[in-house]
Write an enzyme that holds these catalytic residues in place. Structure first.
Site, PDB file in Angstrom:
ATOM      1  N   SER A   1      16.976  15.871  44.642  1.00 27.86           N
ATOM      2  CA  SER A   1      17.971  16.929  44.884  1.00 27.86           C
ATOM      3  C   SER A   1      17.970  17.866  43.685  1.00 27.86           C
ATOM      4  O   SER A   1      17.678  17.440  42.557  1.00 27.86           O
ATOM      5  CB  SER A   1      19.356  16.286  45.020  1.00 27.86           C
ATOM      6  OG  SER A   1      20.367  17.278  44.944  1.00 27.86           O
TER       7      SER A   1
ATOM      8  N   TYR B   1      25.735  11.097  41.220  1.00 31.43           N
ATOM      9  CA  TYR B   1      24.682  11.321  42.229  1.00 31.43           C
ATOM     10  C   TYR B   1      23.504  12.047  41.567  1.00 31.43           C
ATOM     11  O   TYR B   1      22.341  11.653  41.720  1.00 31.43           O
ATOM     12  CB  TYR B   1      25.284  12.146  43.359  1.00 31.43           C
ATOM     13  CG  TYR B   1      24.320  12.678  44.395  1.00 31.43           C
ATOM     14  CD1 TYR B   1      23.862  11.873  45.432  1.00 31.43           C
ATOM     15  CD2 TYR B   1      23.899  14.016  44.364  1.00 31.43           C
ATOM     16  CE1 TYR B   1      23.006  12.382  46.404  1.00 31.43           C
ATOM     17  CE2 TYR B   1      23.052  14.527  45.324  1.00 31.43           C
ATOM     18  CZ  TYR B   1      22.603  13.712  46.346  1.00 31.43           C
ATOM     19  OH  TYR B   1      21.753  14.223  47.301  1.00 31.43           O
TER      20      TYR B   1
ATOM     21  N   LYS C   1      19.508  11.054  41.060  1.00 32.13           N
ATOM     22  CA  LYS C   1      18.393  11.884  41.533  1.00 32.13           C
ATOM     23  C   LYS C   1      17.490  12.312  40.361  1.00 32.13           C
ATOM     24  O   LYS C   1      16.274  12.445  40.529  1.00 32.13           O
ATOM     25  CB  LYS C   1      18.917  13.104  42.286  1.00 32.13           C
ATOM     26  CG  LYS C   1      19.665  12.764  43.583  1.00 32.13           C
ATOM     27  CD  LYS C   1      18.777  12.084  44.617  1.00 32.13           C
ATOM     28  CE  LYS C   1      19.462  11.983  45.976  1.00 32.13           C
ATOM     29  NZ  LYS C   1      18.606  11.347  47.005  1.00 32.13           N
TER      30      LYS C   1
HETATM   31  N1  LIG Z   1      21.988  17.718  52.643  1.00 30.46           N
HETATM   32  C1  LIG Z   1      21.814  18.166  51.421  1.00 30.46           C
HETATM   33  O1  LIG Z   1      22.351  19.211  51.036  1.00 30.46           O
HETATM   34  C2  LIG Z   1      20.919  17.406  50.473  1.00 30.46           C
HETATM   35  C3  LIG Z   1      20.545  18.056  49.304  1.00 30.46           C
HETATM   36  C4  LIG Z   1      19.717  17.393  48.405  1.00 30.46           C
HETATM   37  C5  LIG Z   1      19.275  16.123  48.708  1.00 30.46           C
HETATM   38  N2  LIG Z   1      19.674  15.505  49.847  1.00 30.46           N
HETATM   39  C6  LIG Z   1      19.162  14.153  50.119  1.00 30.46           C
HETATM   40  O2  LIG Z   1      18.565  14.131  51.392  1.00 30.46           O
HETATM   41  C7  LIG Z   1      18.530  12.795  51.868  1.00 30.46           C
HETATM   42  C8  LIG Z   1      18.967  12.770  53.314  1.00 30.46           C
HETATM   43  O3  LIG Z   1      20.312  13.172  53.394  1.00 30.46           O
HETATM   44  P1  LIG Z   1      20.873  14.138  54.525  1.00 30.46           P
HETATM   45  O4  LIG Z   1      21.486  15.268  53.844  1.00 30.46           O
HETATM   46  O5  LIG Z   1      19.851  14.364  55.570  1.00 30.46           O
HETATM   47  O6  LIG Z   1      22.088  13.241  55.071  1.00 30.46           O
HETATM   48  P2  LIG Z   1      22.542  12.756  56.518  1.00 30.46           P
HETATM   49  O7  LIG Z   1      22.331  13.803  57.548  1.00 30.46           O
HETATM   50  O8  LIG Z   1      23.900  12.212  56.329  1.00 30.46           O
HETATM   51  O9  LIG Z   1      21.505  11.591  56.825  1.00 30.46           O
HETATM   52  C9  LIG Z   1      21.453  10.453  56.050  1.00 30.46           C
HETATM   53  C10 LIG Z   1      20.519   9.479  56.753  1.00 30.46           C
HETATM   54  O10 LIG Z   1      20.357   8.329  55.947  1.00 30.46           O
HETATM   55  C11 LIG Z   1      20.721   7.183  56.692  1.00 30.46           C
HETATM   56  N3  LIG Z   1      21.284   6.244  55.750  1.00 30.46           N
HETATM   57  C12 LIG Z   1      22.377   6.417  54.987  1.00 30.46           C
HETATM   58  N4  LIG Z   1      22.540   5.348  54.193  1.00 30.46           N
HETATM   59  C13 LIG Z   1      21.534   4.499  54.457  1.00 30.46           C
HETATM   60  C14 LIG Z   1      21.149   3.240  53.981  1.00 30.46           C
HETATM   61  N5  LIG Z   1      21.849   2.617  53.039  1.00 30.46           N
HETATM   62  N6  LIG Z   1      20.053   2.637  54.496  1.00 30.46           N
HETATM   63  C15 LIG Z   1      19.323   3.271  55.456  1.00 30.46           C
HETATM   64  N7  LIG Z   1      19.625   4.466  55.954  1.00 30.46           N
HETATM   65  C16 LIG Z   1      20.731   5.072  55.454  1.00 30.46           C
HETATM   66  C17 LIG Z   1      21.671   7.679  57.770  1.00 30.46           C
HETATM   67  O11 LIG Z   1      21.594   6.870  58.895  1.00 30.46           O
HETATM   68  P3  LIG Z   1      22.734   5.858  59.412  1.00 30.46           P
HETATM   69  O12 LIG Z   1      24.061   6.435  59.030  1.00 30.46           O
HETATM   70  O13 LIG Z   1      22.484   5.852  60.895  1.00 30.46           O
HETATM   71  O14 LIG Z   1      22.414   4.568  58.742  1.00 30.46           O
HETATM   72  C18 LIG Z   1      21.056   9.027  58.076  1.00 30.46           C
HETATM   73  O15 LIG Z   1      19.965   8.881  58.955  1.00 30.46           O
HETATM   74  C19 LIG Z   1      19.391  11.986  50.892  1.00 30.46           C
HETATM   75  O16 LIG Z   1      18.565  11.288  49.998  1.00 30.46           O
HETATM   76  C20 LIG Z   1      20.187  13.049  50.164  1.00 30.46           C
HETATM   77  O17 LIG Z   1      20.590  12.610  48.891  1.00 30.46           O
HETATM   78  C21 LIG Z   1      20.478  16.123  50.752  1.00 30.46           C
END
Ligand SMILES: NC(=O)c1ccc[n+]([C@@H]2O[C@H](COP(=O)([O-])OP(=O)(O)OC[C@H]3O[C@@H](n4cnc5c(N)ncnc54)[C@H](OP(=O)(O)O)[C@@H]3O)[C@@H](O)[C@H]2O)c1
Length: 267
Positions: free
Chosen positions: A141, A154, A158
């Site tokens: 991130s 967080y 990262k």
């Molecule tokens: N969105 C942003 O702005 C952003 C920015 C920078 C980085 N990120 C990173 O992107 C990645 C994906 O996040 P997202 O934004 O796409 O979030 P999201 O839409 O909430 O999706 C998170 C996914 O991870 C799964 N998950 C959560 N905890 C888990 C665990 N302990 N074991 C296995 N699966 C798990 C969830 O599935 P279930 O709930 O069905 O288990 C869901 O499929 C993360 O690493 C996050 O830190 C996101």
């Protein structure tokens, strides 16, 4: 249209929605077989059914080593290889100032965001990549690149993931490439607090004037998985519409160019 990942197999952790689901769909569209994980089998299978025929959903909490091993074993049995690992599952239970956090939130953040990528990498390297090569992509991130008032713990996890990416790239070359992506604010459930009630304001601070969509990030993941990035390892690719630059500058006008010309004339 060529399919650069035809015959390859990818595991994407945390793929029931958001960036992980978009990455799984992108890898599948590029020809790969794809295994999607989520905490429950139901969520993983439902997501896989939207991706396509060469997609399999498996329930595996990212930090559960027994379930992770079973997932890698099933991937090998079903598709015969694990060429790509996307360590995407992430969490942020620790919103707010760092010194207001407790050990439980610290441990959960670092277990899911840092330990899980180490553990899943161990498993796929042992099962396939050590002998056959592969590409590992870690979802970091921009929070890991600069301090943020409310994302400190967080961000620390990262930042450590970005370092881990460099370390593993050094340890696992030449057969295995390890890269990271660093998204800015993307329209997902995890990040809702950052955009949902004030999207125009957030978008206004980004040079490209919009928040990211999961597909924006997925495109970078597909690139880092594909042979076209075969001389890239240990890198962190920022995908943030310019958000990290921290400032937007008003549109340049024709008058600005003329001013620049005359300044040049004076020297
Ligand atoms: N969105 C942003 O702005 C952003 C920015 C920078 C980085 N990120 C990173 O992107 C990645 C994906 O996040 P997202 O934004 O796409 O979030 P999201 O839409 O909430 O999706 C998170 C996914 O991870 C799964 N998950 C959560 N905890 C888990 C665990 N302990 N074991 C296995 N699966 C798990 C969830 O599935 P279930 O709930 O069905 O288990 C869901 O499929 C993360 O690493 C996050 O830190 C996101």
């Amino acid at each position: 249209m060529t399919a650069p990942l035809e015959g390859r197999t990818a595991i994407v952790t945390g793929a029931s929605r958001g960036i992980g689901l978009a990455a799984a769909a992108g890898l599948h569209a590029a020809g790969a077989n794809v295994v999607l994980t989520a905490r429950t089998r139901e969520a993983a299978e439902a997501a896989a059914s939207t991706v396509g025929e060469r997609a399999l959903g498996i329930g595996a909490h990212a930090t559960d080593q027994t379930r992770a091993r079973a997932c890698v074993d099933r991937t090998m049995e079903t598709f015969g290889s694990v060429d790509i690992l996307v360590n995407n599952a992430g969490t942020n239970p620790a919103y707010g100032r760092v010194l207001s956090q407790d050990h439980a939130r610290f441990a959960k953040t670092f277990d899911v965001n840092l330990w899980a990528p180490v553990m899943w990498s161990q498993l796929v390297v042992e099962a396939w990549m050590q002998a056959n090569g592969g590409s590992i992509i870690n979802t970091a991130s921009i929070s890991g690149l600069a301090p943020d008032p409310d994302l400190g713990l967080y961000g620390a996890s990262k930042a450590a993931l970005i370092f881990l990416t460099q370390q593993l790239a050094a340890e696992l070359g030449p057969g295995i490439r390890v890269n990271a992506i660093a998204p800015g604010v993307v329209r997902t459930r995890l990040a809702e607090l950052l955009w949902k009630d004030h999207e125009p304001e957030v978008a206004g601070r980004i040079p490209l004037k919009r928040i990211g969509e999961p597909e924006d990030v997925a495109a970078a993941i597909v690139f880092l998985a594909a042979p076209s990035s075969s001389w890239i390892t240990g890198e962190t690719l920022v995908i943030d519409g310019g958000q990290r630059l921290g400032a937007t500058i008003p549109d340049v006008t024709a008058a600005d160019f003329r001013a620049g010309d005359s300044a040049g004339d004076r020297t």
